[in-house]
Design a protein around this motif. Structure first.
Motif, PDB file in Angstrom:
ATOM      1  N   ILE A 261      29.733  47.675  58.392  1.00 47.53           N
ATOM      2  CA  ILE A 261      28.344  47.364  58.055  1.00 47.53           C
ATOM      3  C   ILE A 261      27.979  46.002  58.638  1.00 47.53           C
ATOM      4  CG2 ILE A 261      28.541  48.696  55.916  1.00 47.53           C
ATOM      5  CD1 ILE A 261      28.221  45.839  54.509  1.00 47.53           C
ATOM      6  N   GLY A 262      26.679  45.750  58.713  1.00 45.92           N
ATOM      7  CA  GLY A 262      26.189  44.502  59.287  1.00 45.92           C
ATOM      8  C   GLY A 262      25.851  44.685  60.753  1.00 45.92           C
ATOM      9  N   PRO A 263      25.150  43.729  61.353  1.00 49.37           N
ATOM     10  CA  PRO A 263      24.677  43.861  62.734  1.00 49.37           C
ATOM     11  C   PRO A 263      25.791  44.133  63.737  1.00 49.37           C
ATOM     12  CG  PRO A 263      23.585  42.031  61.666  1.00 49.37           C
ATOM     13  CD  PRO A 263      24.666  42.481  60.733  1.00 49.37           C
ATOM     14  N   PRO A 280      20.202  40.708  64.862  1.00 50.41           N
ATOM     15  CA  PRO A 280      20.029  40.562  63.411  1.00 50.41           C
ATOM     16  C   PRO A 280      18.668  41.016  62.912  1.00 50.41           C
ATOM     17  CG  PRO A 280      21.156  38.646  64.286  1.00 50.41           C
ATOM     18  CD  PRO A 280      20.754  39.475  65.462  1.00 50.41           C
ATOM     19  N   GLU A 281      17.616  40.645  63.624  1.00 53.28           N
ATOM     20  CA  GLU A 281      16.264  41.003  63.165  1.00 53.28           C
ATOM     21  C   GLU A 281      16.045  42.514  63.218  1.00 53.28           C
ATOM     22  OE1 GLU A 281      16.509  36.813  64.150  1.00 53.28           O
ATOM     23  OE2 GLU A 281      17.033  38.605  65.314  1.00 53.28           O
ATOM     24  N   ASN A 282      16.602  43.171  64.233  1.00 52.86           N
ATOM     25  CA  ASN A 282      16.462  44.624  64.333  1.00 52.86           C
ATOM     26  C   ASN A 282      17.249  45.330  63.227  1.00 52.86           C
ATOM     27  OD1 ASN A 282      14.936  44.141  66.591  1.00 52.86           O
ATOM     28  ND2 ASN A 282      16.489  44.815  68.056  1.00 52.86           N
ATOM     29  N   TRP A 283      18.414  44.785  62.929  1.00 50.47           N
ATOM     30  CA  TRP A 283      19.220  45.363  61.848  1.00 50.47           C
ATOM     31  C   TRP A 283      18.503  45.223  60.513  1.00 50.47           C
ATOM     32  CZ3 TRP A 283      21.409  43.018  57.554  1.00 50.47           C
ATOM     33  CH2 TRP A 283      22.326  43.794  56.825  1.00 50.47           C
ATOM     34  N   LEU A 284      17.957  44.047  60.238  1.00 52.08           N
ATOM     35  CA  LEU A 284      17.213  43.839  58.993  1.00 52.08           C
ATOM     36  C   LEU A 284      16.043  44.803  58.884  1.00 52.08           C
ATOM     37  CD1 LEU A 284      17.031  39.936  58.639  1.00 52.08           C
ATOM     38  CD2 LEU A 284      18.154  41.517  57.057  1.00 52.08           C
ATOM     39  N   ALA A 285      15.325  44.986  59.982  1.00 52.57           N
ATOM     40  CA  ALA A 285      14.174  45.890  59.971  1.00 52.57           C
ATOM     41  C   ALA A 285      14.614  47.323  59.700  1.00 52.57           C
ATOM     42  CB  ALA A 285      13.431  45.807  61.303  1.00 52.57           C
ATOM     43  N   ALA A 286      15.747  47.723  60.293  1.00 45.87           N
ATOM     44  CA  ALA A 286      16.246  49.084  60.071  1.00 45.87           C
ATOM     45  C   ALA A 286      16.629  49.295  58.617  1.00 45.87           C
ATOM     46  CB  ALA A 286      17.439  49.355  60.982  1.00 45.87           C
ATOM     47  N   VAL A 287      17.274  48.304  58.011  1.00 46.98           N
ATOM     48  CA  VAL A 287      17.647  48.425  56.596  1.00 46.98           C
ATOM     49  C   VAL A 287      16.385  48.533  55.727  1.00 46.98           C
ATOM     50  CG1 VAL A 287      18.786  47.314  54.647  1.00 46.98           C
ATOM     51  CG2 VAL A 287      19.830  47.204  56.910  1.00 46.98           C
TER      52      VAL A 287
END
Length: 383
Positions: A261-263, A280-287
């Motif tokens: 898990i995580g970026p 990181p920003e794309n991962w946060l948006a996906a979550v």
């Protein structure tokens, strides 16, 4: 299902010139938002890959020692609730050996970390400056001492085969490293990875990498010295006292299931490959949008799984069990490993076979990439 959990923390204080890992520098980090997102990604993966207690948890990066201990503790508490922890679980956190991060070691140990992996990378200031490290040798060794006070098991990394490095210089540094008494060392030859600052510097003629013959001599010396000190190589770049091998990394190399898990984190579960968004920003948006950070989730064909198992397992000093892999994937042993080429390389002293097990010799490890391309049939690799 998954018996190991990898948690990726993508942030660093600076990007090292040799690094091609998924690491990022940011002016600030909203730790509360990251905790919520990591917990959500964790819950999604546990639902898909739960069922057995975890044998290991690994916080990698980036620089996970920059994580607030309370965040580390919250993730471990939730992982234990979701999976359960096996008795004697190994919980590792990677860190840079700065005084700032060392100040967190007591709190990280209290949060549940029981194994530390420190990126010392070198033991002299000149090499550290070349490698772009933010700590000096004195600070690094002080952090190592603090880590040994707080964690049951400690490993550290060194990078060797630096430009112009002599056998005498590496022998002195490795001897010093072995004297610190840790049960595990990760010793990597400097590799110029595409897309790194070092790749640009080499292209521009700023420095010339150490030549292959000199690097081979240092590799041989490394294996001899670590074996003599009771920390033999168990993987091409990793050395440990018997029983202190990285249980988590053995999960990868033995091709067992793990959750990531995580970026940018990768995972393997039930024949599925999972990949998280890297940025990181794309991962946060996906979550936020989907409840998880997945960018890709796909079934691997059996030949592809078998290829991965071969390529990972032959990195290990223990080699692979061809009969077991044949039964696991339903493929004949000669589909996994070319028997004629194996016999040739055994005769050359570059490979070995003992019963059902097959592996690469110490001499062969110098040529590992080429040998893998020869031994693992092309149709299997390209499947």
């Amino acid at each position: 299902m998954a018996r190991a959990l990898y948690i990726h923390w993508p942030f660093c204080l600076a990007k090292c010139p040799y690094c091609d890992f998924n690491s990022h520098v940011r002016d600030s980090v909203d730790f509360s938002a990251w905790q919520q997102a990591l917990l959500a990604d964790l819950r999604h993966e546990a639902e898909a890959a739960g069922g057995e207690p975890l044998d290991s948890v690994f916080f990698g990066g980036g620089t996970p020692s920059l994580m607030p201990p309370a965040l580390v503790g919250a993730l471990l508490d939730e992982a234990e609730r979701l999976w359960g922890f096996a008795e004697g679980i190994e919980i590792t956190l990677e860190g840079n050996p700065s005084s700032v991060e060392a100040a967190n070691y007591a709190a990280l140990a209290a949060a549940g970390i029981n194994r530390a992996s420190l990126g010392l990378q070198a033991l002299d200031d000149r090499a550290l400056r070349f490698l772009g490290r933010l700590h000096d040798a004195r600070e690094g060794l002080m952090a190592l001492e603090v880590a040994q006070q707080h964690f049951a098991r400690v490993s550290f990394d060194l990078i060797y085969a630096l430009p112009g490095q002599s056998i005498k210089q590496w022998e002195q540094q490795l001897g010093q490293a072995l004297g610190y008494g840790t049960g595990h060392l990760s010793l990597y030859q400097l590799t110029i990875e595409p897309g790194t600052k070092f790749a640009t510097m080499v292209r521009q003629g700023d420095f010339k990498p150490l030549d292959e013959d000199a690097s081979a001599d240092l590799f041989t010396l490394t294996r001899e010295m670590t074996a003599a000190a009771g920390l033999p190589a168990y993987e091409i770049s990793n050395h440990a006292r018997p029983g202190e091998e990285s249980r988590h990394n053995l999960t990868y190399w033995r091709y067992q299931d793990y959750a990531g898990i995580g970026p940018g984190a990768h995972g393997r579960r039930g024949g599925m490959a999972t990949v998280r968004h890297k940025k990181p920003e794309n991962w946060l948006a996906a979550v936020a949008d989907n409840g998880n950070g997945l960018s890709e989730e796909c079934a691997l064909a059996v030949p592809e799984q078998a290829s991965e198992a071969m390529l990972m397992g032959l990195r290990l000093d223990e080699g692979i069990d061809l009969a077991a892999l044949s039964a696991r994937f339903g493929l004949a042993p000669n589909m996994l490993c070319d028997p004629d080429k194996l016999a040739f390389y055994i005769a050359q002293g570059l490979a070995w076979q003992s019963g059902a097990r097959t592996g690469i010799s110490g001499e062969g490890m110098l040529l590992l990439d080429g040998l893998l391309g020869e031994l693992v049939p092309k149709g299997l690799v390209s499947a």
